[in-house]
Design a protein around this motif. Structure first.
Motif, PDB file in Angstrom:
ATOM      1  N   GLY A 190      -8.677  -8.555  -7.222  1.00  0.00           N
ATOM      2  CA  GLY A 190      -7.289  -8.553  -7.655  1.00  0.00           C
ATOM      3  C   GLY A 190      -6.995  -9.483  -8.818  1.00  0.00           C
ATOM      4  O   GLY A 190      -5.999  -9.300  -9.522  1.00  0.00           O
ATOM      5  N   ASP A 205      -4.806  -0.201  -5.997  1.00  0.00           N
ATOM      6  CA  ASP A 205      -4.769  -0.788  -4.655  1.00  0.00           C
ATOM      7  C   ASP A 205      -4.008   0.054  -3.648  1.00  0.00           C
ATOM      8  O   ASP A 205      -3.892  -0.321  -2.484  1.00  0.00           O
ATOM      9  N   SER A 237       0.836  -1.191   0.000  1.00  0.00           N
ATOM     10  CA  SER A 237       0.000   0.000   0.000  1.00  0.00           C
ATOM     11  C   SER A 237       0.870   1.241   0.000  1.00  0.00           C
ATOM     12  O   SER A 237       2.085   1.178   0.078  1.00  0.00           O
ATOM     13  N   TYR A 290     -17.495  -4.866  -2.658  1.00  0.00           N
ATOM     14  CA  TYR A 290     -16.755  -5.325  -1.486  1.00  0.00           C
ATOM     15  C   TYR A 290     -17.063  -4.410  -0.306  1.00  0.00           C
ATOM     16  O   TYR A 290     -17.519  -3.268  -0.470  1.00  0.00           O
ATOM     17  N   GLU A 321     -15.363   4.181  -3.712  1.00  0.00           N
ATOM     18  CA  GLU A 321     -15.386   3.692  -2.332  1.00  0.00           C
ATOM     19  C   GLU A 321     -15.832   4.801  -1.394  1.00  0.00           C
ATOM     20  O   GLU A 321     -15.423   5.958  -1.548  1.00  0.00           O
ATOM     21  N   ALA A 323      -3.026  -2.578 -10.367  1.00  0.00           N
ATOM     22  CA  ALA A 323      -2.537  -2.651  -8.992  1.00  0.00           C
ATOM     23  C   ALA A 323      -1.022  -2.640  -8.983  1.00  0.00           C
ATOM     24  O   ALA A 323      -0.373  -3.013  -9.947  1.00  0.00           O
ATOM     25  N   ARG A 368     -13.297  -8.613   5.946  1.00  0.00           N
ATOM     26  CA  ARG A 368     -13.520  -8.124   4.589  1.00  0.00           C
ATOM     27  C   ARG A 368     -14.259  -9.182   3.789  1.00  0.00           C
ATOM     28  O   ARG A 368     -13.923 -10.368   3.861  1.00  0.00           O
ATOM     29  N   TRP A 414     -16.907  -1.777  -8.235  1.00  0.00           N
ATOM     30  CA  TRP A 414     -16.067  -1.614  -9.416  1.00  0.00           C
ATOM     31  C   TRP A 414     -16.758  -2.186 -10.650  1.00  0.00           C
ATOM     32  O   TRP A 414     -17.637  -3.051 -10.552  1.00  0.00           O
ATOM     33  N   ASP A 456      -5.988  -6.282 -12.534  1.00  0.00           N
ATOM     34  CA  ASP A 456      -6.429  -4.923 -12.256  1.00  0.00           C
ATOM     35  C   ASP A 456      -5.216  -3.997 -12.169  1.00  0.00           C
ATOM     36  O   ASP A 456      -4.083  -4.444 -12.076  1.00  0.00           O
ATOM     37  N   THR A 500      -5.395  -6.593  -1.668  1.00  0.00           N
ATOM     38  CA  THR A 500      -6.624  -6.471  -2.445  1.00  0.00           C
ATOM     39  C   THR A 500      -7.349  -7.803  -2.468  1.00  0.00           C
ATOM     40  O   THR A 500      -6.739  -8.851  -2.714  1.00  0.00           O
ATOM     41  N   ASP A 517      -9.741  -0.425  -1.267  1.00  0.00           N
ATOM     42  CA  ASP A 517      -9.672  -1.738  -0.616  1.00  0.00           C
ATOM     43  C   ASP A 517      -8.389  -1.883   0.203  1.00  0.00           C
ATOM     44  O   ASP A 517      -7.734  -2.925   0.181  1.00  0.00           O
ATOM     45  N   VAL A 518      -8.022  -0.826   0.925  1.00  0.00           N
ATOM     46  CA  VAL A 518      -6.821  -0.829   1.759  1.00  0.00           C
ATOM     47  C   VAL A 518      -7.228  -0.926   3.221  1.00  0.00           C
ATOM     48  O   VAL A 518      -8.007  -0.101   3.710  1.00  0.00           O
TER      49      VAL A 518
END
Length: 359
Positions: free
Chosen positions: A129, A105, A3, A231, A191, A138, A254, A209, A136, A124, A109-110
C-alpha cells in the motif's frame, strides 16, 4: 481503505489520541452506484460508479504513526470520483473482464475477516500500500486499467490486473485524472485464491505485483528497473457456536515482502481474531483483536541519518454494535509500539469511534 463489500456505506468517524493532543474530528463519507445487469441476471457485470468524500485530519498525524488509526482517512479534505468502470462477464460468470478506473485493493489482497478493524494496516498490506510514485492504485484513487478473472475450478479463482503506474497526479495525490506517459509504466498484479472444499469458510491466497517504471534507489545508486513484491494470506472460520453457523470465531493471517532497494518497507505481517455474537443476545455484533506490524528495509535503515527501530507494531481491540439493520456504531482502542520507528516518539494509545449508515 474500504473494500468492495463496504462501498454501499456512508460513515463518520472520530479519532482521539489519548494524551495531550486535542480531539480530532474526521467526518468521512462515501457513496457508490452500481448500474447494469448484476441484480437482475445474477451476473457480475455492469457499470460501477463510486464517489468518495473526506473532511478532517488524518488521525495518524496526531498519533505519529505509519499506520493510520482510521482506514478511511485522507491527509486533506477531498471529494472525488473514486472509480468508474465496466465489467463484462463470460461463460456463465466463470470469467470476466473489467475496464476503466479501477481500485486494486477492491479485489486484490482483500480479507473479509480483517474488515472488522478500523486501522488501515488491516487493509492492503503496508509493504504494498505504500509503494509506487503516487501510492498504489487503491481506493479512493482508481487508476486506468484492465482486470481479468477466471474461476479455474470450483475451488480456485485467478485474477490479474494491469493499471497505470501513476494514478492521479503527482502534485495532487487524490485527484482522479488521466495523463499517460511512457515513463510512468504500469502496475501489474496477480492473485490466486484457493477455497478448499469441505470447509464452511476457508480462503488461502498468494499474490505478486510489479511496477515497470524506474525508481530511485534508496542507497543513491543507479535507478532500479522496476520493483516487485509478494504476499500471502489465509482466513477462515475457526469454530461456530452449536446450532448457529453465523456465530463464532474467525481469524486471518497475512505476510508480505517488498523490494528493499527502492521501497522503505521490506516486510509486513498481520493477524487477527473476530468473534461474531460474543455478547449474549447480540448475534450480529463483532468483537475483534488484531496485530499489524510493518518493517523498515535494511537499505532504508542504513541510509537514515539517525537511529531507527526496525518495526512499528499496532494492536487494535474493537467492537461493532449493530443498533439497527441500517446503523452500526464501532468503538476502537489501539496501541502503537515504536511509532514511525522513531525512538524519539513514545508509544501511544489511540481511541476512536465509527458510525456507519448503510443503504
Amino acid at each position: 481503505m474500504p473494500s468492495a463489500l463496504e462501498r454501499d456505506r456512508l460513515s463518520a468517524s472520530i479519532q482521539l489520541r489519548m494524551g495531550s493532543a486535542p480531539l480530532r474530528l474526521a467526518p468521512l463519507g462515501m457513496a457508490s452506484l452500481l448500474l447494469g445487469t448484476q441484480a437482475k441476471a445474477g451476473r457480475s457485470q455492469g457499470l460501477f460508479i463510486a464517489g468518495f468524500g473526506a473532511h478532517g485530519e488524518d488521525p495518524s498525524e496526531a498519533a505519529g504513526t505509519i499506520h493510520s488509526p482510521g482506514d478511511l482517512a485522507e491527509d486533506e479534505p477531498v471529494w472525488t470520483l473514486a472509480e468508474f468502470w465496466y465489467e463484462q462477464a463470460f461463460f456463465a460468470d466463470r470469467a470476466g473482464v473489467l475496464v476503466g478506473f479501477f481500485a486494486v485493493d477492491s479485489e486484490f489482497d482483500v480479507r473479509e475477516t480483517a474488515e472488522a478493524f478500523l486501522n488501515d494496516g488491516f487493509g492492503t498490506g503496508l509493504e504494498l500500500g505504500e509503494t509506487g510514485r503516487n501510492v498504489d492504485s487503491a481506493f479512493a484513487l482508481g487508476g486506468l486499467g484492465v482486470r481479468g478473472r477466471l474461476a479455474a475450478t470450483p475451488d480456485i479463482d485467478l485474477r490479474a490486473a494491469v493499471v497505470e503506474g501513476i494514478p492521479g497526479e503527482l502534485d495532487d495525490p487524490v485527484a482522479l485524472g488521466l495523463e499517460l506517459d511512457r515513463d510512468e509504466g504500469v502496475l501489474m498484479i496477480a492473485e490466486a485464491e484457493w477455497r478448499p472444499a469441505g470447509y464452511r469458510f476457508l480462503r488461502l491466497a498468494l499474490g505478486g505485483w510489479h511496477y515497470t517504471t524506474d525508481f530511485e534507489r534508496i542507497d543513491g545508486g543507479a535507478e532500479a528497473d522496476g520493483t516487485s513484491g509478494l504476499y500471502a494470506f489465509a482466513e477462515g472460520v475457526i469454530f461456530t457456536e452449536p446450532g448457529r453457523d453465523d456465530q463464532g470465531l474467525s481469524g486471518f493471517v497475512r505476510v508480505g515482502r517488498a523490494d528493499e532497494t527502492v521501497n522503505r518497507f521490506g516486510g509486513y505481517r498481520a493477524a487477527g481474531l473476530v468473534y461474531t455474537g460474543l455478547v449474549p443476545g447480540r448475534p450480529e455484533d463483532l468483537t475483534g483483536l488484531g496485530i499489524s506490524s510493518v518493517q523498515n528495509g535494511d537499505d532504508f535503515i542504513d541510509a537514515a541519518e539517525g537511529p531507527l527501530e526496525h518495526r512499528e507494531t499496532v494492536f487494535e481491540l474493537t467492537h461493532r454494535i449493530r443498533l439497527r439493520p441500517w446503523l452500526a456504531v464501532q468503538p476502537s482502542i489501539q496501541y502503537a509500539r515504536n511509532p514511525e520507528t522513531d525512538p524519539g516518539i513514545e508509544d501511544n494509545w489511540t481511541a476512536g469511534i465509527r458510525v456507519a449508515v448503510e443503504f
